[in-house]
Design a protein around this motif. Structure first.
Motif, PDB file in Angstrom:
ATOM      1  N   GLU A 165       0.848  -1.218   0.000  1.00  0.00           N
ATOM      2  CA  GLU A 165       0.000   0.000   0.000  1.00  0.00           C
ATOM      3  C   GLU A 165       0.877   1.258   0.000  1.00  0.00           C
ATOM      4  O   GLU A 165       0.624   2.213  -0.738  1.00  0.00           O
ATOM      5  CB  GLU A 165      -0.912  -0.035   1.235  1.00  0.00           C
ATOM      6  CG  GLU A 165      -1.854   1.128   1.352  1.00  0.00           C
ATOM      7  CD  GLU A 165      -2.634   1.101   2.681  1.00  0.00           C
ATOM      8  OE1 GLU A 165      -2.965  -0.004   3.172  1.00  0.00           O
ATOM      9  OE2 GLU A 165      -2.874   2.194   3.224  1.00  0.00           O
ATOM     10  N   TYR A 166       1.927   1.264   0.813  1.00  0.00           N
ATOM     11  CA  TYR A 166       2.859   2.400   0.906  1.00  0.00           C
ATOM     12  C   TYR A 166       3.501   2.688  -0.459  1.00  0.00           C
ATOM     13  O   TYR A 166       3.657   3.832  -0.865  1.00  0.00           O
ATOM     14  CB  TYR A 166       3.932   2.069   1.951  1.00  0.00           C
ATOM     15  CG  TYR A 166       4.879   3.202   2.293  1.00  0.00           C
ATOM     16  CD1 TYR A 166       4.585   4.118   3.302  1.00  0.00           C
ATOM     17  CD2 TYR A 166       6.100   3.342   1.627  1.00  0.00           C
ATOM     18  CE1 TYR A 166       5.462   5.142   3.636  1.00  0.00           C
ATOM     19  CE2 TYR A 166       6.983   4.354   1.951  1.00  0.00           C
ATOM     20  CZ  TYR A 166       6.667   5.252   2.963  1.00  0.00           C
ATOM     21  OH  TYR A 166       7.545   6.263   3.288  1.00  0.00           O
ATOM     22  N   LEU A 167       3.843   1.619  -1.146  1.00  0.00           N
ATOM     23  CA  LEU A 167       4.537   1.761  -2.430  1.00  0.00           C
ATOM     24  C   LEU A 167       3.601   2.141  -3.564  1.00  0.00           C
ATOM     25  O   LEU A 167       3.961   2.926  -4.436  1.00  0.00           O
ATOM     26  CB  LEU A 167       5.203   0.421  -2.814  1.00  0.00           C
ATOM     27  CG  LEU A 167       6.370  -0.033  -1.955  1.00  0.00           C
ATOM     28  CD1 LEU A 167       6.611  -1.518  -2.143  1.00  0.00           C
ATOM     29  CD2 LEU A 167       7.611   0.759  -2.301  1.00  0.00           C
ATOM     30  N   ASN A 168       2.391   1.571  -3.548  1.00  0.00           N
ATOM     31  CA  ASN A 168       1.612   1.562  -4.790  1.00  0.00           C
ATOM     32  C   ASN A 168       0.275   2.276  -4.746  1.00  0.00           C
ATOM     33  O   ASN A 168      -0.371   2.394  -5.793  1.00  0.00           O
ATOM     34  CB  ASN A 168       1.376   0.105  -5.240  1.00  0.00           C
ATOM     35  CG  ASN A 168       2.654  -0.564  -5.732  1.00  0.00           C
ATOM     36  OD1 ASN A 168       3.688   0.085  -5.874  1.00  0.00           O
ATOM     37  ND2 ASN A 168       2.603  -1.858  -5.970  1.00  0.00           N
ATOM     38  N   PHE A 169      -0.180   2.717  -3.575  1.00  0.00           N
ATOM     39  CA  PHE A 169      -1.520   3.329  -3.540  1.00  0.00           C
ATOM     40  C   PHE A 169      -1.428   4.845  -3.680  1.00  0.00           C
ATOM     41  O   PHE A 169      -0.654   5.502  -2.981  1.00  0.00           O
ATOM     42  CB  PHE A 169      -2.246   2.962  -2.244  1.00  0.00           C
ATOM     43  CG  PHE A 169      -3.661   3.453  -2.236  1.00  0.00           C
ATOM     44  CD1 PHE A 169      -4.550   3.109  -3.258  1.00  0.00           C
ATOM     45  CD2 PHE A 169      -4.116   4.280  -1.217  1.00  0.00           C
ATOM     46  CE1 PHE A 169      -5.858   3.575  -3.260  1.00  0.00           C
ATOM     47  CE2 PHE A 169      -5.428   4.755  -1.211  1.00  0.00           C
ATOM     48  CZ  PHE A 169      -6.290   4.397  -2.234  1.00  0.00           C
ATOM     49  N   ASP A 170      -2.268   5.376  -4.594  1.00  0.00           N
ATOM     50  CA  ASP A 170      -2.198   6.801  -4.895  1.00  0.00           C
ATOM     51  C   ASP A 170      -3.259   7.655  -4.223  1.00  0.00           C
ATOM     52  O   ASP A 170      -3.220   8.868  -4.315  1.00  0.00           O
ATOM     53  CB  ASP A 170      -2.274   7.008  -6.419  1.00  0.00           C
ATOM     54  CG  ASP A 170      -0.951   7.513  -6.946  1.00  0.00           C
ATOM     55  OD1 ASP A 170      -0.181   8.050  -6.144  1.00  0.00           O
ATOM     56  OD2 ASP A 170      -0.689   7.354  -8.154  1.00  0.00           O
ATOM     57  N   GLY A 171      -4.245   7.024  -3.566  1.00  0.00           N
ATOM     58  CA  GLY A 171      -5.337   7.797  -2.984  1.00  0.00           C
ATOM     59  C   GLY A 171      -5.023   8.227  -1.559  1.00  0.00           C
ATOM     60  O   GLY A 171      -3.877   8.471  -1.187  1.00  0.00           O
ATOM     61  N   VAL A 172      -6.087   8.285  -0.752  1.00  0.00           N
ATOM     62  CA  VAL A 172      -5.932   8.680   0.647  1.00  0.00           C
ATOM     63  C   VAL A 172      -6.025   7.411   1.490  1.00  0.00           C
ATOM     64  O   VAL A 172      -7.025   6.704   1.458  1.00  0.00           O
ATOM     65  CB  VAL A 172      -7.045   9.678   1.049  1.00  0.00           C
ATOM     66  CG1 VAL A 172      -6.966  10.007   2.530  1.00  0.00           C
ATOM     67  CG2 VAL A 172      -6.950  10.932   0.199  1.00  0.00           C
ATOM     68  N   SER A 173      -4.984   7.120   2.215  1.00  0.00           N
ATOM     69  CA  SER A 173      -4.973   5.941   3.094  1.00  0.00           C
ATOM     70  C   SER A 173      -3.828   6.132   4.072  1.00  0.00           C
ATOM     71  O   SER A 173      -2.911   6.929   3.812  1.00  0.00           O
ATOM     72  CB  SER A 173      -4.761   4.649   2.290  1.00  0.00           C
ATOM     73  OG  SER A 173      -3.384   4.448   2.029  1.00  0.00           O
ATOM     74  N   PRO A 174      -3.845   5.413   5.176  1.00  0.00           N
ATOM     75  CA  PRO A 174      -2.766   5.629   6.160  1.00  0.00           C
ATOM     76  C   PRO A 174      -1.376   5.460   5.544  1.00  0.00           C
ATOM     77  O   PRO A 174      -0.483   6.266   5.788  1.00  0.00           O
ATOM     78  CB  PRO A 174      -3.033   4.546   7.210  1.00  0.00           C
ATOM     79  CG  PRO A 174      -4.481   4.210   7.072  1.00  0.00           C
ATOM     80  CD  PRO A 174      -4.838   4.439   5.634  1.00  0.00           C
ATOM     81  N   MET A 175      -1.168   4.449   4.721  1.00  0.00           N
ATOM     82  CA  MET A 175       0.164   4.210   4.177  1.00  0.00           C
ATOM     83  C   MET A 175       0.520   5.200   3.066  1.00  0.00           C
ATOM     84  O   MET A 175       1.658   5.674   2.990  1.00  0.00           O
ATOM     85  CB  MET A 175       0.290   2.760   3.655  1.00  0.00           C
ATOM     86  CG  MET A 175       0.272   1.711   4.728  1.00  0.00           C
ATOM     87  SD  MET A 175       1.558   1.951   5.977  1.00  0.00           S
ATOM     88  CE  MET A 175       0.604   2.494   7.378  1.00  0.00           C
ATOM     89  N   ALA A 176      -0.462   5.527   2.226  1.00  0.00           N
ATOM     90  CA  ALA A 176      -0.187   6.512   1.170  1.00  0.00           C
ATOM     91  C   ALA A 176       0.118   7.869   1.809  1.00  0.00           C
ATOM     92  O   ALA A 176       1.018   8.596   1.369  1.00  0.00           O
ATOM     93  CB  ALA A 176      -1.366   6.602   0.216  1.00  0.00           C
ATOM     94  N   ASP A 177      -0.603   8.201   2.867  1.00  0.00           N
ATOM     95  CA  ASP A 177      -0.357   9.482   3.545  1.00  0.00           C
ATOM     96  C   ASP A 177       1.032   9.507   4.174  1.00  0.00           C
ATOM     97  O   ASP A 177       1.733  10.517   4.130  1.00  0.00           O
ATOM     98  CB  ASP A 177      -1.420   9.720   4.624  1.00  0.00           C
ATOM     99  CG  ASP A 177      -2.798   9.937   3.995  1.00  0.00           C
ATOM    100  OD1 ASP A 177      -2.854  10.079   2.754  1.00  0.00           O
ATOM    101  OD2 ASP A 177      -3.794   9.941   4.746  1.00  0.00           O
ATOM    102  N   LEU A 178       1.419   8.376   4.749  1.00  0.00           N
ATOM    103  CA  LEU A 178       2.748   8.298   5.368  1.00  0.00           C
ATOM    104  C   LEU A 178       3.841   8.491   4.311  1.00  0.00           C
ATOM    105  O   LEU A 178       4.825   9.200   4.524  1.00  0.00           O
ATOM    106  CB  LEU A 178       2.898   6.924   6.048  1.00  0.00           C
ATOM    107  CG  LEU A 178       4.165   6.658   6.841  1.00  0.00           C
ATOM    108  CD1 LEU A 178       4.360   7.680   7.955  1.00  0.00           C
ATOM    109  CD2 LEU A 178       4.117   5.237   7.441  1.00  0.00           C
ATOM    110  N   ARG A 179       3.647   7.870   3.150  1.00  0.00           N
ATOM    111  CA  ARG A 179       4.637   8.020   2.068  1.00  0.00           C
ATOM    112  C   ARG A 179       4.755   9.496   1.675  1.00  0.00           C
ATOM    113  O   ARG A 179       5.864  10.015   1.484  1.00  0.00           O
ATOM    114  CB  ARG A 179       4.198   7.191   0.862  1.00  0.00           C
ATOM    115  CG  ARG A 179       5.198   7.254  -0.300  1.00  0.00           C
ATOM    116  CD  ARG A 179       4.625   6.661  -1.562  1.00  0.00           C
ATOM    117  NE  ARG A 179       3.545   7.464  -2.102  1.00  0.00           N
ATOM    118  CZ  ARG A 179       2.311   7.022  -2.365  1.00  0.00           C
ATOM    119  NH1 ARG A 179       1.984   5.768  -2.140  1.00  0.00           N
ATOM    120  NH2 ARG A 179       1.403   7.841  -2.849  1.00  0.00           N
TER     121      ARG A 179
END
Ligand code: AHR
Length: 518
Positions: A165-179
């Motif tokens: 999720e951290y690497l590949n998700f582009d929307g709003v999510s805990p891991m995307a936000d952390l990235r």
């Protein structure tokens, strides 16, 4: 006279009347371009970078205040050298290290990243200064596909799922936000994803059955985000453990795996005393070559097992660790696996890559272990000094096969004998690139005798011939920081072309790559 196994297969299907068969005692290769039907994936030419010895630290990644030219601490001369060979993918962070690595420790402010012990490799302190962002920065500089191996052995399904999720998700999510907080707005869309490493050993000592079940759990939660389809690679067999492959093929739905890995190392002597990288005699040369050529049997037999469940060859065999493993250089840390690299190793690389090319209907990825300063390295460094090994030069010559169409060959050749043991003296592969050029890579493994060879190839009259060779006076010859060009490719004028054939005298212990330009 011996006819290689691939010959036996192709002889059954060749349009017989058109073919001139070899006479006894004759060395002959017969090319069948009309039987070409698939591409040699460029990912066969992949590499591997583990947190091991001086591969990352002291290799790719320089100290903070280093005067060695670098971009964000990634060494410029190394990036340039690897770009030159069109490095298609890079596997990271291990190896055995991967199943102890917790990706969360390698993000955020470097000064706040926790330190850990690298228990597998010398018990040194890993400060996590090279983590996810640094690795993907390296891949971007190299223009290569990242191949990340997740932690199954000591990690959790949640940990792996969040890394994806951290690497590949582009929307709003805990891991995307952390990235994004950590400075990377856009997702990286990593595709190649290893689900554990050597889970029969350092990756958890699991049975095949247990791992197959674990694979399904981990793979389920490693999600596809947006258009990015993960290419998931199951941790595969150790050498000839066909039961491991069989169990995975039987238990895991084919749609859940892009590939299954295979690990096999060439060991010149025994695991306990592997032999020196540069000081060896012909007996050891022979046994290393014998061990290397076993790759033919391994990929054939694993492929046969896979064919039973997957006749359409949807699942790839990914030989994501291979290469020669010798004793470490005297006086170096035994946990760092630092070894020199000789002409013998170039012959091993060239022969193995020929095997992979010829099996590229199933072998669609391979990663040599390891890129810098570890095992069969392409590059060695000593502080600011850097050299290219004989193995590097093989990748440079063989890059012409990347994403080219395989041309099947039938090979008849004499044997290289030592005592009462025998090996086929010759191996080869050929391909046609997108522009229509034909490239043929040929290896004479015999260290004592040159070989007269004829290569039958229809319709080559109008093509322009050129060739390069890698050889040296001794099979132990290697490049040093003082003499970095002892083993390197040079033009080879020993090939003659006629309407439908090439003739040549292949020097002993040599690798020749011939181009027939359109
Ligand atoms: O390449 C060195 C080690 O060999 C890797 O960490 C492991 O996967 C294999 O046993």
């Amino acid at each position: 006279m011996r006819t290689l196994k691939i010959a036996a297969i192709f002889l059954l299907t060749l349009p017989k009347p058109d073919f001139v068969l070899a006479q006894p005692g004759e060395n002959r290769i017969i090319a069948s371009p009309e039987l070409s039907d698939h591409i040699i994936s460029k990912h066969i030419y992949g590499h591997f970078s583990e947190h091991l010895g001086r591969c990352i630290y002291g290799g790719f990644f320089v100290d903070e205040n280093s005067t060695i030219p670098n971009t964000r601490r990634i060494r410029t001369d190394i990036v340039e050298a690897l770009k030159k060979i069109n490095i298609p993918n890079l596997r990271w962070p291990g190896g055995c290290f991967a199943d102890e690595y917790h990706w969360h420790d390698g993000i955020g402010l470097r000064s706040e990243r926790p330190k850990m012990i690298n228990t597998h490799w010398g018990g040194v302190i890993e400060d996590n200064s090279f983590g996810t962002h640094e690795f993907l920065d390296l891949c971007e500089l190299l223009g290569t596909e990242p191949y990340i191996c997740g932690n199954v052995g000591s990690g959790s399904v949640e940990e792996m799922s969040k890394w994806v999720e951290y690497l590949n998700f582009d929307g709003v999510s805990p891991m995307a936000d952390l990235r994004k907080q950590n400075g990377h707005e856009k997702s990286w869309n990593v595709k190649f994803w290893g689900v554990g490493n050597e889970n029969w050993g350092c990756g958890g000592n699991m049975t095949a059955d247990f791992y197959a079940d674990q694979y399904k759990r981990y793979a389920t939660y490693a999600r596809n985000y947006g258009d990015n389809r993960l290419m998931k690679i199951a941790g595969g067999a150790n050498s000839g453990d066909y039961n491991w492959t069989e169990t995975l093929m039987k238990k895991v739905p084919l749609s859940m795996m892009w590939g299954i890995s295979l690990h096999y190392y060439t060991i010149p002597k025994t695991w306990a005393s592997k032999g020196s990288a540069t000081n060896f005699d012909e007996r050891e040369y022979f046994s290393a070559l014998k061990s290397c050529l076993r790759m033919e049997e391994l990929v054939s037999k694993h492929s046969t097992v896979m064919d039973r469940y997957d006749p359409e060859k949807r699942v790839a065999l990914a030989v994501d660790e291979w290469g020669i493993w010798t004793d470490v250089e005297p006086g170096t840390n035994p946990g760092f696996l630092f070894q020199q690299n000789s002409l013998r190793d170039a012959i091993i690389a060239a022969s193995t890559l020929n095997i992979f090319n010829n099996h590229s209907d199933r072998v669609r990825m391979a990663n040599l272990a390891q890129t810098i300063n570890v095992l069969q390295a392409l590059i060695l460094t000593d502080k600011e000094k850097m050299l290219l090994t004989p193995t590097y030069h093989v990748y440079d010559l063989y890059k012409v096969h990347q994403d080219a169409t395989l041309i099947p060959l039938t090979i008849h050749c004499r044997e290289y004998t030592l005592g009462d043991e025998k090996l086929s003296a010759l191996n080869a592969s050929a391909s046609r690139d997108e522009a229509g050029n034909i490239n043929i890579s040929i290896v004479n493994i015999d260290p004592n005798q040159a070989m007269d060879l004829t290569l039958d190839f229809p319709d080559i009259q109008s093509r322009t011939l050129s060739a390069q060779i890698i050889t040296a006076e001794k099979f132990t010859d290697h490049n040093t920081f003082d003499r970095p060009s002892t083993v390197k490719p040079v033009p080879f004028g020993g090939v003659k072309k006629s309407k439908e054939s090439l003739t040549m005298k292949l020097p002993a212990k040599s690798i020749v790559v011939i181009k027939l330009a359109k």
